[in-house]
Motif scaffolding. Structure first.
Motif, PDB file in Angstrom:
ATOM      1  N   PRO A 120      19.881 -38.669  30.271  1.00 57.78           N
ATOM      2  CA  PRO A 120      18.439 -38.395  30.259  1.00 57.78           C
ATOM      3  C   PRO A 120      18.044 -37.328  31.265  1.00 57.78           C
ATOM      4  CG  PRO A 120      18.908 -40.477  31.367  1.00 57.78           C
ATOM      5  CD  PRO A 120      20.203 -40.019  30.758  1.00 57.78           C
ATOM      6  N   GLN A 121      16.865 -36.775  31.065  1.00 57.27           N
ATOM      7  CA  GLN A 121      16.372 -35.712  31.940  1.00 57.27           C
ATOM      8  C   GLN A 121      16.315 -36.152  33.400  1.00 57.27           C
ATOM      9  OE1 GLN A 121      15.479 -32.555  31.247  1.00 57.27           O
ATOM     10  NE2 GLN A 121      15.893 -32.647  29.061  1.00 57.27           N
ATOM     11  N   SER A 122      16.151 -37.447  33.630  1.00 58.36           N
ATOM     12  CA  SER A 122      16.018 -37.943  35.005  1.00 58.36           C
ATOM     13  C   SER A 122      17.278 -37.735  35.827  1.00 58.36           C
ATOM     14  CB  SER A 122      15.659 -39.433  34.987  1.00 58.36           C
ATOM     15  OG  SER A 122      16.654 -40.178  34.296  1.00 58.36           O
ATOM     16  N   GLU A 123      18.431 -37.527  35.155  1.00 65.05           N
ATOM     17  CA  GLU A 123      19.677 -37.329  35.887  1.00 65.05           C
ATOM     18  C   GLU A 123      19.808 -35.911  36.429  1.00 65.05           C
ATOM     19  OE1 GLU A 123      23.131 -38.515  33.789  1.00 65.05           O
ATOM     20  OE2 GLU A 123      22.491 -40.591  33.506  1.00 65.05           O
ATOM     21  N   PHE A 124      18.951 -35.004  35.977  1.00 63.94           N
ATOM     22  CA  PHE A 124      19.012 -33.614  36.417  1.00 63.94           C
ATOM     23  C   PHE A 124      17.932 -33.367  37.456  1.00 63.94           C
ATOM     24  CE2 PHE A 124      20.792 -33.751  32.188  1.00 63.94           C
ATOM     25  CZ  PHE A 124      21.899 -32.923  32.265  1.00 63.94           C
ATOM     26  N   ALA A 125      18.358 -32.822  38.598  1.00 70.02           N
ATOM     27  CA  ALA A 125      17.394 -32.569  39.672  1.00 70.02           C
ATOM     28  C   ALA A 125      16.310 -31.596  39.224  1.00 70.02           C
ATOM     29  CB  ALA A 125      18.124 -32.025  40.899  1.00 70.02           C
ATOM     30  N   GLY A 126      16.712 -30.560  38.507  1.00 73.22           N
ATOM     31  CA  GLY A 126      15.739 -29.571  38.046  1.00 73.22           C
ATOM     32  C   GLY A 126      15.477 -29.639  36.560  1.00 73.22           C
ATOM     33  N   GLY A 127      15.916 -30.722  35.919  1.00 72.36           N
ATOM     34  CA  GLY A 127      15.760 -30.846  34.476  1.00 72.36           C
ATOM     35  C   GLY A 127      16.925 -30.209  33.741  1.00 72.36           C
ATOM     36  N   ASN A 128      17.201 -30.714  32.558  1.00 66.42           N
ATOM     37  CA  ASN A 128      18.274 -30.157  31.739  1.00 66.42           C
ATOM     38  C   ASN A 128      17.929 -28.718  31.357  1.00 66.42           C
ATOM     39  OD1 ASN A 128      20.134 -29.525  29.643  1.00 66.42           O
ATOM     40  ND2 ASN A 128      20.342 -31.687  29.139  1.00 66.42           N
ATOM     41  N   PRO A 129      18.840 -27.764  31.604  1.00 66.92           N
ATOM     42  CA  PRO A 129      18.525 -26.364  31.275  1.00 66.92           C
ATOM     43  C   PRO A 129      18.356 -26.115  29.781  1.00 66.92           C
ATOM     44  CG  PRO A 129      20.823 -26.597  31.940  1.00 66.92           C
ATOM     45  CD  PRO A 129      20.157 -27.904  32.234  1.00 66.92           C
ATOM     46  N   TYR A 130      18.761 -27.055  28.954  1.00 68.11           N
ATOM     47  CA  TYR A 130      18.619 -26.901  27.502  1.00 68.11           C
ATOM     48  C   TYR A 130      17.583 -27.898  26.997  1.00 68.11           C
ATOM     49  CZ  TYR A 130      22.953 -24.326  28.081  1.00 68.11           C
ATOM     50  OH  TYR A 130      23.906 -23.435  28.500  1.00 68.11           O
ATOM     51  N   SER A 131      16.629 -27.381  26.260  1.00 74.26           N
ATOM     52  CA  SER A 131      15.543 -28.235  25.778  1.00 74.26           C
ATOM     53  C   SER A 131      15.946 -29.062  24.570  1.00 74.26           C
ATOM     54  CB  SER A 131      14.322 -27.376  25.429  1.00 74.26           C
ATOM     55  OG  SER A 131      14.667 -26.405  24.438  1.00 74.26           O
ATOM     56  N   SER A 132      17.038 -28.673  23.905  1.00 73.86           N
ATOM     57  CA  SER A 132      17.481 -29.405  22.718  1.00 73.86           C
ATOM     58  C   SER A 132      18.999 -29.335  22.609  1.00 73.86           C
ATOM     59  CB  SER A 132      16.845 -28.818  21.452  1.00 73.86           C
ATOM     60  OG  SER A 132      17.333 -27.500  21.213  1.00 73.86           O
ATOM     61  N   VAL A 133      19.538 -30.228  21.784  1.00 72.49           N
ATOM     62  CA  VAL A 133      20.982 -30.221  21.537  1.00 72.49           C
ATOM     63  C   VAL A 133      21.398 -28.908  20.886  1.00 72.49           C
ATOM     64  CG1 VAL A 133      22.871 -31.396  20.343  1.00 72.49           C
ATOM     65  CG2 VAL A 133      20.976 -32.722  21.254  1.00 72.49           C
ATOM     66  N   TRP A 134      20.565 -28.401  20.013  1.00 73.96           N
ATOM     67  CA  TRP A 134      20.891 -27.168  19.298  1.00 73.96           C
ATOM     68  C   TRP A 134      21.047 -25.997  20.265  1.00 73.96           C
ATOM     69  CZ3 TRP A 134      23.212 -25.297  15.449  1.00 73.96           C
ATOM     70  CH2 TRP A 134      22.969 -24.020  14.962  1.00 73.96           C
ATOM     71  N   ASP A 135      20.181 -25.930  21.275  1.00 75.31           N
ATOM     72  CA  ASP A 135      20.293 -24.863  22.274  1.00 75.31           C
ATOM     73  C   ASP A 135      21.614 -24.974  23.039  1.00 75.31           C
ATOM     74  OD1 ASP A 135      17.862 -23.766  21.609  1.00 75.31           O
ATOM     75  OD2 ASP A 135      16.745 -24.877  23.131  1.00 75.31           O
ATOM     76  N   ALA A 136      21.981 -26.200  23.404  1.00 71.47           N
ATOM     77  CA  ALA A 136      23.245 -26.408  24.120  1.00 71.47           C
ATOM     78  C   ALA A 136      24.432 -26.059  23.227  1.00 71.47           C
ATOM     79  CB  ALA A 136      23.342 -27.856  24.592  1.00 71.47           C
ATOM     80  N   PHE A 137      24.349 -26.439  21.961  1.00 73.55           N
ATOM     81  CA  PHE A 137      25.437 -26.166  21.019  1.00 73.55           C
ATOM     82  C   PHE A 137      25.612 -24.663  20.821  1.00 73.55           C
ATOM     83  CE2 PHE A 137      27.030 -25.891  16.546  1.00 73.55           C
ATOM     84  CZ  PHE A 137      28.267 -26.472  16.772  1.00 73.55           C
ATOM     85  N   LYS A 138      24.511 -23.946  20.674  1.00 76.28           N
ATOM     86  CA  LYS A 138      24.586 -22.491  20.502  1.00 76.28           C
ATOM     87  C   LYS A 138      25.195 -21.828  21.730  1.00 76.28           C
ATOM     88  CE  LYS A 138      20.262 -21.818  19.487  1.00 76.28           C
ATOM     89  NZ  LYS A 138      19.002 -21.080  19.163  1.00 76.28           N
ATOM     90  N   SER A 139      24.864 -22.338  22.906  1.00 78.90           N
ATOM     91  CA  SER A 139      25.435 -21.775  24.127  1.00 78.90           C
ATOM     92  C   SER A 139      26.944 -22.007  24.182  1.00 78.90           C
ATOM     93  CB  SER A 139      24.772 -22.412  25.353  1.00 78.90           C
ATOM     94  OG  SER A 139      25.370 -21.960  26.552  1.00 78.90           O
ATOM     95  N   ALA A 140      27.374 -23.198  23.783  1.00 75.50           N
ATOM     96  CA  ALA A 140      28.804 -23.521  23.816  1.00 75.50           C
ATOM     97  C   ALA A 140      29.587 -22.751  22.762  1.00 75.50           C
ATOM     98  CB  ALA A 140      29.005 -25.022  23.625  1.00 75.50           C
ATOM     99  N   LEU A 141      28.914 -22.325  21.691  1.00 76.93           N
ATOM    100  CA  LEU A 141      29.604 -21.591  20.628  1.00 76.93           C
ATOM    101  C   LEU A 141      30.084 -20.220  21.086  1.00 76.93           C
ATOM    102  CD1 LEU A 141      27.454 -22.313  17.430  1.00 76.93           C
ATOM    103  CD2 LEU A 141      29.784 -23.082  17.884  1.00 76.93           C
ATOM    104  N   TRP A 142      29.454 -19.679  22.111  1.00 80.05           N
ATOM    105  CA  TRP A 142      29.850 -18.356  22.586  1.00 80.05           C
ATOM    106  C   TRP A 142      31.110 -18.496  23.428  1.00 80.05           C
ATOM    107  CZ3 TRP A 142      29.718 -13.609  21.411  1.00 80.05           C
ATOM    108  CH2 TRP A 142      29.956 -12.605  22.344  1.00 80.05           C
ATOM    109  N   PRO A 143      32.255 -17.971  22.962  1.00 81.02           N
ATOM    110  CA  PRO A 143      33.527 -18.232  23.655  1.00 81.02           C
ATOM    111  C   PRO A 143      33.627 -17.630  25.047  1.00 81.02           C
ATOM    112  CG  PRO A 143      33.824 -16.641  21.873  1.00 81.02           C
ATOM    113  CD  PRO A 143      32.435 -17.176  21.740  1.00 81.02           C
TER     114      PRO A 143
END
Length: 251
Positions: free
Chosen positions: A149-172
């Protein structure tokens, strides 16, 4: 991918039997094991830091290599299972420092067109597995995203959605979601950081291996066999001419 008896003696000399999966012997090179040991030695020499404990780094390294070899194994089973589908068998699969090799048999055809078709199908089946593995890891990323959850991040999760995180990870060439797991480490959320690191790495590995095996035609990688098999089967190019084309693009 290789025929069953091609290099079998060399394979036996430099590797050991790891396990048997789906009637296929899995062998792993001693050099692959030595590489893992060397990386752990490098971590141990560093003694860790206040931010990243040594035990966490060791787990991250072990997880990385486990993911790498599992991804390669899945890839090689793609070759082998297609060979089985076409009437052949898997002799054994070798995991080594530079990837993997599936030694398999195949049905011989008098018709050269069928032989080329089978070659193309077997070669293409390996890289195709990454089109399955990558979305599967994306689903696991979704679970990890929801479990942290967002509460585990001191400054909040840098990705607002799973899709944003997935797109970031797709870049090798990106940092494998480092901008997520480093803040978690700072908050001593070790398990969450480890999960984010592993999932991001798994997605990147699949993308990188797919791109390498399809778009880098360097013998004996899959890209070279895809190029020559496609030229010969789809375009009717003679074997000698296909080899010259491969030589030209490899240089």
């Amino acid at each position: 991918w290789a025929t069953a008896y091609q290099g079998r003696q060399q394979s036996d000399q430099c590797s050991f039997h790891l396990c048997t999966i789906c009637r296929a012997q899995i062998r792993i090179s001693w050099y692959a094991v030595a590489l893992v040991g060397y990386q752990l030695f490098i971590v141990a020499r560093g003694h860790g830091t206040q931010l990243v404990p040594m035990w966490w780094q060791c787990l991250q390294v072990c997880g990385y290599f486990a993911l790498l070899y599992a991804t390669v194994l899945f890839h090689e089973f793609g070759h082998g299972n297609m060979a089985r589908f076409l009437g052949g068998e898997i002799d054994h699969i070798l995991l080594w420092v530079f990837g993997g090799i599936c030694f398999s048999t195949r049905v011989r055809h008098d018709d050269n067109t069928k032989l080329l078709r089978d070659d193309l199908l077997v070669v293409a089946a390996g890289p195709t597995t990454h089109l399955v593995q990558t979305p599967a890891w994306g689903l696991l990323l979704c679970l990890v995203f929801l479990a942290c959850p967002q509460s585990e991040f001191a400054g909040g999760n840098p990705y607002s959605s799973v899709w944003d995180a997935f797109k970031s990870a797709l870049w090798p060439m990106s940092n494998a979601l480092e901008d997520v797991w480093l803040p978690l480490l700072a908050e001593k959320q070790y398990l969450g950081a480890l999960l984010w690191s592993w999932v991001g790495t798994a997605i990147q590995l699949n993308v990188a291996l797919f791109l390498f095996n399809v778009f880098f035609p360097m013998y004996p990688a899959d890209g070279s066999k895809l190029l020559t098999s496609t030229l010969m089967f789809c375009c009717g190019v003679p074997a000698r001419s296909a080899a010259l084309v491969l030589l030209g693009v490899s240089v």
